[in-house]
Write an enzyme that holds these catalytic residues in place. Structure first.
Site, short mmCIF file in Angstrom:
data_model
loop_
_atom_site.label_atom_id
_atom_site.label_comp_id
_atom_site.label_asym_id
_atom_site.label_seq_id
_atom_site.Cartn_x
_atom_site.Cartn_y
_atom_site.Cartn_z
N HIS A 224 -17.01 -36.05 25.47
CA HIS A 224 -15.98 -37.04 25.14
C HIS A 224 -16.39 -38.44 25.62
CE1 HIS A 224 -12.54 -34.38 24.00
NE2 HIS A 224 -13.28 -33.50 24.64
N GLU B 144 -15.25 -41.22 24.83
CA GLU B 144 -14.08 -42.11 24.97
C GLU B 144 -13.46 -42.00 26.35
OE1 GLU B 144 -14.13 -39.25 23.53
OE2 GLU B 144 -12.23 -38.21 23.82
N CYS C 213 -16.27 -33.36 20.18
CA CYS C 213 -15.76 -32.06 20.62
C CYS C 213 -15.11 -31.28 19.46
CB CYS C 213 -14.84 -32.25 21.82
SG CYS C 213 -14.77 -30.78 22.82
N1 GLN Z 1 -12.06 -26.00 22.50
C1 GLN Z 1 -11.65 -26.88 21.43
C2 GLN Z 1 -11.92 -26.22 20.07
O1 GLN Z 1 -12.50 -25.20 20.02
C3 GLN Z 1 -12.37 -28.22 21.54
C4 GLN Z 1 -12.04 -28.87 22.85
C5 GLN Z 1 -11.99 -30.36 22.81
O2 GLN Z 1 -11.95 -30.99 21.75
N2 GLN Z 1 -11.91 -30.96 23.97
O3 GLN Z 1 -11.56 -26.72 19.09
#
Ligand code: GLN
Length: 192
Positions: free
Chosen positions: A165, A167, A76
């Site tokens: 994610h 994890e 992410c």
């Molecule tokens: N929206 C976050 C970003 O732009 C990422 C979200 C996340 O890691 N769950 O960095």
């Protein structure tokens, strides 16, 4: 095999637990010098802009050297950090994976969701939280998992990145895949 988890902010502890369950030795990386001592690194989810602030110029440069020479896995926000091109808004990337990523691509309505995707052609649960979208994959970037038509887990020879994610699901396959990547990188280094 020593795996670091970048522990500046975000959900690093869930990664630590999963890696330990799989038998890896884990180091929570809070200082740049700790990067010298690990074979692979996970950059967790969180807020990529905040990561950039917390890293500072020196931390960013050291992390950039690391991800260009050793295996890393970004989830992410970590995926956003590893990319070459970031949109919405534009921000600096470490450039380890030739992809274009759009931050917060699903809008506020679907802030987070659990969906089913396919990992190496097997079904797998995927947890998305304010997820980015991989809009372009460059030459040499392989799609390892998809959700619908969207690539959601991609790699090159030593860098892996997911927009979801792993994890947070009760399934060790993606972390095992990363550990296998680190092991094969070590084997290659031993040959030289
Ligand atoms: N929206 C976050 C970003 O732009 C990422 C979200 C996340 O890691 N769950 O960095």
């Amino acid at each position: 095999m020593k795996i670091g988890v970048l522990a500046l902010q975000g959900d690093f502890d869930a990664h630590r637990r999963r890696l330990e369950e799989l038998g890896a030795e884990v180091v929570l990386v809070k200082k740049p010098e700790q990067l010298d001592d690990i074979d692979g690194l996970i950059i967790p989810g969180g807020e990529s802009g905040t990561f950039l602030k917390l890293l500072g110029e020196k931390g960013f440069a050291k992390l950039k050297d690391f991800v260009h020479s050793k295996p890393s896995f970004g989830t992410c926000a970590g995926c956003i950090l590893l990319a070459t091109d970031i949109e919405n808004p534009k921000q600096a990337g470490l450039g380890a994976l030739d992809i274009t990523v759009r931050r917060n691509a699903y809008g506020r309505q679907i802030d987070s969701s659990i969906r089913d995707g396919r990992f190496l052609n097997e079904p797998i649960e995927m947890v998305f939280i304010r997820a980015p979208k991989i809009e372009r994959t460059g030459a040499g970037v392989e799609v390892v998992a998809a959700e619908g038509n969207d690539p959601v887990l991609v790699r090159n020879s030593k860098t892996l990145a997911s927009t979801f994610h792993p994890e947070l699901s009760d399934d060790p396959r993606i972390h095992q895949y990363f550990l296998d990547l680190v092991r094969s990188d070590q084997a290659k280094r031993a040959e030289v």
